[in-house]
Design a protein around this motif. Structure first.
Motif, PDB file in Angstrom:
ATOM      1  N   ILE A  34      45.896  35.607  44.611  1.00  0.00           N
ATOM      2  CA  ILE A  34      44.896  35.830  43.815  1.00  0.00           C
ATOM      3  C   ILE A  34      43.746  36.541  44.115  1.00  0.00           C
ATOM      4  O   ILE A  34      42.607  36.771  43.388  1.00  0.00           O
ATOM      5  N   ASN A  35      43.129  36.745  45.189  1.00  0.00           N
ATOM      6  CA  ASN A  35      41.903  37.052  46.074  1.00  0.00           C
ATOM      7  C   ASN A  35      42.254  38.774  45.437  1.00  0.00           C
ATOM      8  O   ASN A  35      41.567  39.900  45.541  1.00  0.00           O
ATOM      9  N   HIS A  36      43.462  39.158  45.658  1.00  0.00           N
ATOM     10  CA  HIS A  36      43.261  40.513  45.382  1.00  0.00           C
ATOM     11  C   HIS A  36      43.315  40.632  44.123  1.00  0.00           C
ATOM     12  O   HIS A  36      43.043  41.680  43.649  1.00  0.00           O
ATOM     13  N   LEU A  37      43.935  39.735  43.302  1.00  0.00           N
ATOM     14  CA  LEU A  37      43.870  40.584  41.058  1.00  0.00           C
ATOM     15  C   LEU A  37      42.430  40.366  41.183  1.00  0.00           C
ATOM     16  O   LEU A  37      42.252  41.606  40.574  1.00  0.00           O
ATOM     17  N   LEU A  38      42.094  39.205  41.861  1.00  0.00           N
ATOM     18  CA  LEU A  38      40.425  39.006  41.567  1.00  0.00           C
ATOM     19  C   LEU A  38      39.461  40.552  41.924  1.00  0.00           C
ATOM     20  O   LEU A  38      38.767  41.120  40.921  1.00  0.00           O
ATOM     21  N   TYR A  39      39.765  40.790  42.914  1.00  0.00           N
ATOM     22  CA  TYR A  39      38.774  41.165  43.810  1.00  0.00           C
ATOM     23  C   TYR A  39      39.329  43.087  44.132  1.00  0.00           C
ATOM     24  O   TYR A  39      38.349  44.318  43.897  1.00  0.00           O
ATOM     25  N   GLU A  40      40.740  43.178  43.811  1.00  0.00           N
ATOM     26  CA  GLU A  40      41.175  44.653  43.962  1.00  0.00           C
ATOM     27  C   GLU A  40      41.382  45.230  42.328  1.00  0.00           C
ATOM     28  O   GLU A  40      42.084  46.883  42.781  1.00  0.00           O
ATOM     29  N   ASP A  41      41.987  44.054  41.707  1.00  0.00           N
ATOM     30  CA  ASP A  41      43.038  45.074  40.754  1.00  0.00           C
ATOM     31  C   ASP A  41      41.963  44.679  39.078  1.00  0.00           C
ATOM     32  O   ASP A  41      41.456  44.366  38.644  1.00  0.00           O
ATOM     33  N   HIS A  42      41.216  45.920  38.730  1.00  0.00           N
ATOM     34  CA  HIS A  42      40.365  47.006  37.556  1.00  0.00           C
ATOM     35  C   HIS A  42      41.023  46.300  36.122  1.00  0.00           C
ATOM     36  O   HIS A  42      40.437  46.024  35.872  1.00  0.00           O
ATOM     37  N   ASN A  43      42.252  45.867  36.435  1.00  0.00           N
ATOM     38  CA  ASN A  43      42.993  45.888  35.236  1.00  0.00           C
ATOM     39  C   ASN A  43      42.841  44.010  35.128  1.00  0.00           C
ATOM     40  O   ASN A  43      43.232  42.792  33.871  1.00  0.00           O
ATOM     41  N   PHE A  44      41.872  43.052  35.918  1.00  0.00           N
ATOM     42  CA  PHE A  44      42.252  41.262  35.791  1.00  0.00           C
ATOM     43  C   PHE A  44      42.357  41.420  34.328  1.00  0.00           C
ATOM     44  O   PHE A  44      41.952  40.177  34.201  1.00  0.00           O
ATOM     45  N   LYS A  45      41.005  41.705  34.232  1.00  0.00           N
ATOM     46  CA  LYS A  45      40.525  41.452  32.628  1.00  0.00           C
ATOM     47  C   LYS A  45      41.430  41.641  30.957  1.00  0.00           C
ATOM     48  O   LYS A  45      41.770  40.547  30.684  1.00  0.00           O
ATOM     49  N   ASP A  46      42.386  42.815  31.536  1.00  0.00           N
ATOM     50  CA  ASP A  46      43.554  42.259  30.682  1.00  0.00           C
ATOM     51  C   ASP A  46      45.126  40.914  31.363  1.00  0.00           C
ATOM     52  O   ASP A  46      45.970  40.831  30.614  1.00  0.00           O
ATOM     53  N   TYR A  47      44.736  40.965  32.017  1.00  0.00           N
ATOM     54  CA  TYR A  47      45.789  39.578  32.331  1.00  0.00           C
ATOM     55  C   TYR A  47      45.340  37.976  31.613  1.00  0.00           C
ATOM     56  O   TYR A  47      44.693  37.827  32.463  1.00  0.00           O
TER      57      TYR A  47
END
Length: 195
Positions: free
Chosen positions: A62-75
């Motif tokens: 979850i932290n990887h998704l939030l802080y490292e994936d710049h497409n998080f808003k798309d999920y």
């Protein structure tokens, strides 16, 4: 069994899937991963998949998704494939309550739909669901009242629900269409949505 009518979306959509497995270091392709790949090819719904075998691994994902994936808003959909009983999740031999999971996701799911596959029952009281939504910031949480080791919701109704969700942002209308189009299956698995 009749073939499910699965709508195909016109635009690219995204799901982030976390699946609890016995050993995340094994490179086996799970049934859920196979279904997600098919959704990418046939429904224009892309996904990121992560296998987890500890609560720390789940939190790290979850932290990887939030802080490292710049497409998080798309999920818009966070898809959890987790075993467990009642409102507890079983990871690596330990049970975690839905409240503990909410605290793990605290403030991190703003506006997201969290969907739990039918590997575990989702049976929240009004207070439990409100607590989960308030703590996580999620828009809604959905799942099933009937677990089934023989009929995974990922293969059947989850993919329909995801497509309907991406066709129409109104959750009430999505659930109405789901029950209208797939009433028997929705009732059999006891589909539930808390928002």
């Amino acid at each position: 069994m009749n073939e499910l009518e699965v709508p195909i979306t016109d635009i690219e959509n995204f799901i982030y899937c976390l699946e609890v497995v016995p050993d995340a270091t094994l490179t086996e392709t799970t049934e859920v991963l196979t279904i997600l790949e098919d959704m990418t090819l046939n429904q224009n719904i892309n996904s990121i998949y992560k296998a987890c075998d500890t609560i720390e691994d789940l939190e790290e994902s979850i932290n990887h998704l939030l802080y490292e994936d710049h497409n998080f808003k798309d999920y818009e959909i966070i898809y959890l494939v987790l075993p467990g009983e009642a409102n507890n999740i079983l990871i690596n031999g330990y049970y975690y309550s839905i409240e503990e999971i909410a605290e793990l996701f605290e403030g991190k799911m703003e506006g997201k739909l969290i969907h739990i596959a039918n590997k575990k029952v989702l049976d929240l009281t009004a207070d439990e669901s409100q607590y989960f939504l308030d703590v996580t910031g999620a828009r809604a949480i959905s799942g099933y009242g009937v677990p089934s080791p023989h009929m995974t919701s990922a293969f059947t109704i989850d993919r329909v629900f995801f497509s309907l969700f991406y066709e129409n942002d109104d959750l009430k209308q999505v659930v109405e269409r789901l029950f209208y189009k797939h009433h028997q299956l929705s009732k059999l698995l006891d589909f539930r949505l808390y928002y």
